[in-house]
Design an enzyme around this catalytic site. Structure first.
Site, PDB file in Angstrom:
ATOM      1  N   HIS A   1      -1.516   1.031   7.516  1.00 51.97           N
ATOM      2  CA  HIS A   1      -1.969   1.056   6.125  1.00 51.97           C
ATOM      3  C   HIS A   1      -1.829   2.474   5.582  1.00 51.97           C
ATOM      4  CE1 HIS A   1      -4.223   0.138   2.539  1.00 51.97           C
ATOM      5  NE2 HIS A   1      -5.099   1.068   2.822  1.00 51.97           N
TER       6      HIS A   1
ATOM      7  N   CYS B   1       0.834  -1.204   0.000  1.00 48.32           N
ATOM      8  CA  CYS B   1       0.000   0.000   0.000  1.00 48.32           C
ATOM      9  C   CYS B   1       0.871   1.256   0.000  1.00 48.32           C
ATOM     10  CB  CYS B   1      -0.948  -0.005   1.198  1.00 48.32           C
ATOM     11  SG  CYS B   1      -0.102  -0.121   2.783  1.00 48.32           S
TER      12      CYS B   1
END
Length: 1245
Positions: free
Chosen positions: A305, A50
């Site tokens: 994330h 990510c």
């Protein structure tokens, strides 16, 4: 972060094809979904990428970067088709980046894959699963691109777009001399802790001055003395694109742990950098920057994330918010207000309370108190159960309520305050509000970002997901666990050409346009094929001519496979079309055709509802893929009437009957058979069928379990109930007891009383016979059967002599075939902790009683060299008596022995020090293994420490032809080749010599200096000429290598907490040494230019009291070798892995102002720098290769690889032999090591 981990990687223009070699339906390998309404493409997460996806989207939405990359043609970069040619110089990374950008702009798919790009980085699948820092990736990727574009027209691409200059100046207050140093930057790193926002952080760094005064003076080169001075930094050159990294991760030195700074940190959508620049005379437009990307991190410092907010500068996406949804919310709020008095809606009540307040805001706790005063009931008592806590309810209605920045106060938005004040007070407010937003009584109000307008479209790109957002949504990322991590600004002067607006094909090379067009055509074709395949269902047709009805269900005349016809049909077709297809498939059919849903049950095939309505679609009538359909006339099959529907489902019951008593008298034996009954059968009919001569029936709803507590008697009054109503289903058991067996049943309570124990068996193997024949027998037993009975049964079953009963015992056999300790004969199966089905061995020898211990013992710590022996002793035997018995049995004599336990590593562990204590008192248990170890136990409070002599060595071709030397002192090492405690010395394949010198007994209160003096009295060390103990260095020994360095000669040995099994190695020194607590001892060795080898290592003492960073270490090493810092490369050696980890200082960059923050220490991951570590040094003036490995490392890695392969093969063999044991091992997940991020780039100079 792992959202797309299990998504199929399907890319029609990638070299990686999915499903190769597998036969599957087209719908099992669907093409990627098309783009959604935003018309923008996301990027698939490969498991932990990510951070890469967020950075790539930022670069894509930097049009100037994107177009500069597209301007490089195949004549400069080469082509991917030539990448396999050995002599071709193909710049793979920029080519794959071009291709990915073209896919993101033009390919009609919801998310693109970065697999080809990461493969060009040289990343393995493990690298794609690891989490890394996006700031680190930004610098590494730019470095890789600069290297890849050397010699092309884009060689200055990164420098042209992102390069800036910072100048640091120190001004002498006496002679006004200015000393300045210039630094280049590609991104600026700013502080977060203790700072309110970006402007304040920049002001502290580039406006405020640091003063040298009082005791902290500056040495002026012009004055040649210590003077007062001021230090400042300014931005000398501004890049077109300014990247700002926020230092959100810090280290708490009190708790000794890392943490994430989540405090509020504001940043503007436009910023004027004039106050922070050296030159301020230019026009304002030269200093104005606009925010266009915000990379956001959600989580903590050990994982999380990333996603990114991006401004669509060229308006390539469809930015459309659901304004209708907001309108619906407002309408709902109005309706709630109108019915507030009737329904007691908490929304209306809270609005009324807030609208009556003169203050623009009140504390949330005070709002709850006013609700109690107004309604006579608290929020928790009246509304919490339905609506949740008060604060959460207010937060769920942001269109009505607005919190203060610290979220301690709440107010009503002015439009709602105007609307609802008249409802609760009965008056209309004539004067409109002065401002649209509530003004909070706080000293600091975060600057609000302007609302979105035309040409200012923002999107949230979260891996594969793309959605439009408002610009004011960025304010939510000012603080919290999900907050801004990197900011990207572009100069306001940079204007886009009109033809680029809304045109994703702008300046994309022709060959990429053609490739994307072909890929889109292929995608459309695949989607059309997939749509057709997805609506096809496979139905299984059962023809009545192939079935007979008996035993309550339909059964095929032939096999199941031969009786079923498969038919594939579109689910959108009607039942009439389906019926017509069956007519066409069958050559002839007489009479009506009835189609019924069928279901295979344990008893056979059973029919349910009839399919009616020929005009209905197959999907509409609920026919699913894989459904079974029975084709018949609707009345009978083979002349037998068939009962259909759920009320006539057949049930298979296990019928048990008591057959005989076991010989042991504890437990019974059953015969078992299966019978089929309709679920609507009454119990009276079942009773007549199973027990026509009378008797009692008991049911067991737990399937095959036969424990007494699960059995229940079917009473006489239950005989009119059905099989289904009493809970009997497939697999349930019923027990039939004849009249002579009914004494075992307590009819009044309805429970079974006689069969108390599980009936099962144990397997006994004969080890008494001397022949090769191995015989096994199964002995029926219960958990309460006595072991003596089992032994007697086994002797009779094996047809052995009865006299063997007094001279034999039963021993459990482990999974690997080892005989375990005998089981006392007066134990039951339960007391012996045996599982039913276990294997026992009938062996010679008398079994121990319950007061005796069966023990294993070996002589010496090497269990492979010494055979394992057995002995039976009383548990009241003392340790000394037990040792004498073991010595007698093993044929040893003397008093120079002691006993130790065998630890979990199968090595001699804890010593049994209390010789007069009993085995029971020391918790020695049946089956334990003890080790007879040579040597007397040291007195209480004394340590027995083996001493080793240690010296570093090097390959002979780079050593002086002098005798063996230990740090400059000559010694005869051959005389020291003595083994400790009978162990044979092994040659250690390292860059060191380690020789055993003997052992010393010393008190724990003695000092380290005493230990060194006593070590020198050993016979093998007396030849050494050592003036003082400070000329010796002491290490603990860890895996045959120096481990912990023991400092301070005056410190007691007990303070080091050495442990009972510690070993010490002594290293002689050339000069006296007294290391302080903040001094680190390293071995540095310079690489030999042109060879994969090193010169002899030398000791380097490094003071880490101020900092232990990569930059400080580089400075210390450079000073040691009298080389410039920028002309060396260093790396730490990991001998256990034969690997070198480069120590780079670019990750440690900070502003040159006051160093308020502690930099990441080399003593933490991934380096874990400690005393004795080997540091390799490369002199870039003579050797430009950055490969630190040697030929010895290659050989070591190859040996490790071979060992790993052998272990893998042995584990596979073990798994085949013991599948249950191996399954437990497979469930254990090893912790992933932390590794540095890198991108492999070819050489194009």
């Amino acid at each position: 972060m792992f959202g797309d981990l299990f998504e199929e990687d399907f890319s029609f223009i990638s070299n990686n094809h999915c499903g190769k070699g597998k036969k599957a339906k087209p719908r099992d390998c669907e093409p990627p979904a098309p783009r959604d309404f935003t018309n923008l493409s996301g990027i698939k997460n490969q498991g932990g990428t990510c951070y890469l996806n967020s950075l790539l989207q930022t670069l894509l939405f930097t049009p100037e970067f994107r177009e500069a990359l597209f301007s490089l043609g195949p004549e400069e970069l080469g082509t991917l088709d030539d990448s396999s040619k050995p002599d071709a110089k193909v710049r793979i990374i920029p080519l794959q980046l071009q291709r990915l950008f073209a896919q993101l702009l033009l390919l009609d798919q919801q998310a693109a894959s970065t697999t080809d790009l990461t493969e060009s980085f040289g990343w393995s699948s493990h690298e794609e699963m690891r989490q890394h820092d996006v700031q680190e990736l930004n610098r590494i990727l730019f470095s890789a691109l600069e290297t890849s574009l050397v010699g092309t027209s884009g060689h200055d691409l990164i420098n042209r777009l992102y390069h800036g200059i910072v100048v640091n100046q120190i001004v002498c207050k006496e002679c006004k001399n200015i000393s300045e140093r210039q630094e280049d930057f590609l991104d600026l790193t700013v502080a977060v802790k203790g700072v309110a926002g970006l402007e304040e952080a920049l002001w502290n760094t580039y406006v405020e001055e640091e003063h040298f005064e009082n005791e902290n003076l500056y040495r002026c080169g012009a004055c040649d003395k210590l003077v007062e001075a001021s230090k400042s930094a300014k931005l000398r050159k501004l890049p077109p694109f300014l990247t700002i990294s926020l230092l959100r991760f810090n280290f708490d030195f009190e708790k000794c742990e890392r943490y994430k700074e989540t405090s509020c940190y504001t940043f503007p959508s436009q910023i004027n950098l004039r106050p922070f620049c050296e030159q301020t005379e230019m026009d304002d437009s030269e200093y104005m920057y606009e925010l266009f990307s915000v990379i956001i991190h959600k989580g903590g410092c050990y994982g999380g994330h990333y996603h990114v907010y991006v401004r669509d500068v060229d308006e390539l996406g469809n930015w459309q918010l659901q304004e209708e949804e907001d309108k619906v919310i407002e309408d709902k709020a109005l309706r709630d207000t109108e019915n507030a008095k009737e329904m007691e809606n908490p929304l209306a009540v809270l609005k009324g309370i807030l609208s009556e307040e003169e203050a623009k805001q009140i504390p949330v706790d005070q709002l709850g108190q006013k609700l109690l005063e107004k309604k006579g009931m608290s929020w928790n008592k009246k509304y919490r159960k339905q609506y949740g806590p008060l604060r959460k309810y207010l937060q769920n209605h942001p269109q009505i309520f607005q919190f203060s920045p610290d979220e301690n106060k709440v107010g009503l938005k002015e439009n709602h305050k105007l609307m609802f004040k008249s409802d609760f007070q009965g008056q209309d407010l004539q004067s409109p509000p002065q401002k649209n937003d509530v003004q909070w009584n706080s000293e600091k109000t975060p600057p609000r970002l302007k609302d979105s307008s035309a040409g200012c479209h923002w999107f949230d790109l979260n891996d594969s997901k793309v959605q439009p957002i408002k610009e004011k949504d960025i304010e939510k990322q000012f603080e919290g666990k999900e907050s801004a991590y990197m900011l990207f600004y572009r100069k306001s002067q940079l204007k886009r050409p009109p033809e680029a607006r809304g045109n994703p094909r702008y300046k994309i090379p022709t060959h990429l346009l053609n490739e994307m067009n072909a890929a889109n055509t292929e995608l459309q074709k695949k989607r059309a094929e997939c749509d057709s395949a997805n609506n096809g269902i496979d139905l299984h047709l059962h023809l009545s001519s192939c079935y007979t009805f008996h035993n309550g269900a339909l059964h095929p005349v032939l096999t199941w496979k031969e009786s079923v016809v498969d038919l594939t049909i579109d689910r959108r077709k009607t039942l009439g079309d389906f019926r017509q297809s069956i007519f066409q498939m069958l050559e002839s059919w007489e009479g009506d055709m009835i189609l019924s849903i069928a279901k295979p049950l344990p008893a056979g095939l059973h029919l349910y509802q009839i399919l009616d309505g020929d005009e209905l679609t197959l999907d509409g009538i609920g026919l699913a893929d894989g459904a079974d359909v029975f084709v018949w006339n609707g009345k009978e099959v083979g002349g037998t009437k068939v009962m259909t529907g759920p009320d006539h489902e057949p049930v298979v019951l296990n019928v048990l009957r008591l057959a005989e008593y076991n010989e042991g008298g504890k437990g019974q034996h059953f015969t078992e058979s299966q019978h089929v009954f309709s679920c609507s059968t009454e119990l009276g009919e079942l009773h007549r069928a199973l027990a026509p001569a009378g008797g009692i029936i008991l049911k067991n709803l737990s399937g095959p379990e036969k424990e007494a507590k699960n059995w229940e008697v079917l009473l006489e009054e239950d005989m009119n109930k059905t099989v289904r109503s009493v809970g009997l289903t497939d697999g349930c058991s019923v027990l039939i007891l004849d009249s002579h067996d009914q004494s075992f049943v307590n009819v009044s309570s309805g429970n079974l009383t006689a069969f108390t124990y599980d009936i099962s068996w144990l397997q006994v193997k004969d080890f008494c016979r001397t022949g090769d024949e191995e015989k096994h027998v199964k002995i029926t037993a219960t958990i309460e059967t006595v072991m003596a009975d089992i032994k007697m049964k086994a002797i009779r079953e094996l047809q052995l002599e009865e006299e063997l009963a007094n001279a034999s015992c039963l021993r459990p056999v482990s999974g690997n075939g080892k005989l375990l300790s005998p089981v006392p004969e007066d134990y039951t199966v339960k007391e012996a902790e045996l599982k039913m089905g276990s294997l026992l061995g009938l062996c010679h020898g008398k079994a121990p009683t319950s007061t005796q211990l069966f023990l294993y013992f070996i002589v010496g710590s090497d269990h492979t060299a010494s055979p394992e022996m057995e002995i039976v002793v009383e548990e009241t035997t003392s340790v000394k008596e037990c040792l004498n018995l073991m010595l007698e049995k093993s044929g040893l004599s003397g008093d120079n022995w002691h006993l130790r336990r065998l630890d979990w590593c199968y090595e001699a562990g804890e010593a049994l020090n209390q010789e007069n204590a009993t085995l029971k008192e020391l918790n020695v248990c049946r089956g334990d293994t003890l080790v007879i170890t040579e040597g007397k136990l040291p007195p209480k409070g004394f340590l027995k420490i083996p001493i080793w002599w240690f010296k570093f060595s090097s390959p002979k071709k780079h050593r002086e032809p002098a005798p063996d030397q230990v740090n400059g002192l000559t010694c005869q090492m051959d005389a020291l080749q003595v083994s400790p405690a009978g162990d044979s010395p092994e040659h250690i394949h390292t860059d060191m010599d380690l020789c055993y010198a003997g052992s010393v007994e010393i008190a724990g209160e003695a000092s380290l200096e005493d230990l060194k003096m006593q070590a020198l009295t050993l016979p093998c060390c007396q030849e050494q000429v050592v003036p003082l103990p400070s000329f010796l260095r002491a290490w603990t020994l860890d895996s045959k290598r120096p481990g912990k360095l023991l400092r301070s000669n005056k410190q007691q040995l007990n303070d080091y907490r050495l442990g009972a099994r510690v070993e010490i190695c002594i290293e002689p020194l050339q000069k006296e040494e007294n290391l302080g607590p903040h001094e680190l001892l390293l071995r540095v060795q310079m690489g030999i230019p042109g060879e994969r080898d090193y010169y002899d290592p030398t000791d380097l003492v490094w003071d880490i009291s101020k900092e232990c960073t990569a930059w400080a270490l580089r400075q210390r090493v450079a000073a040691h070798y009298c080389l410039p810092v920028e002309k060396i490369e260093i790396a730490k050696y990991f001998p256990e892995r034969f690997e070198w980890l480069p120590i780079s200082s670019w990750t440690q960059q900070i502003s040159k102002r006051k160093r308020k923050k502690k930099l990441e220490s080399l003593q933490t991951a991934p380096y874990h720098l400690k005393d004795g570590d080997v540091i390799g040094v490369k002199n870039l003036l003579l050797d430009d290769t950055k490969d630190f490995s040697t030929l010895t490392d290659d050989i070591g890695k190859e040996k490790q690889r071979q060992l790993a392969l052998e272990k893998k093969k042995s584990r596979q063999a073990e798994r085949l032999q013991h599948p249950a044991f191996s399954e437990e091992k497979l469930n254990m997940k090893p912790r992933k090591p932390e590794v540095a991020l890198s991108i492999n780039v070819g050489v194009f100079r």
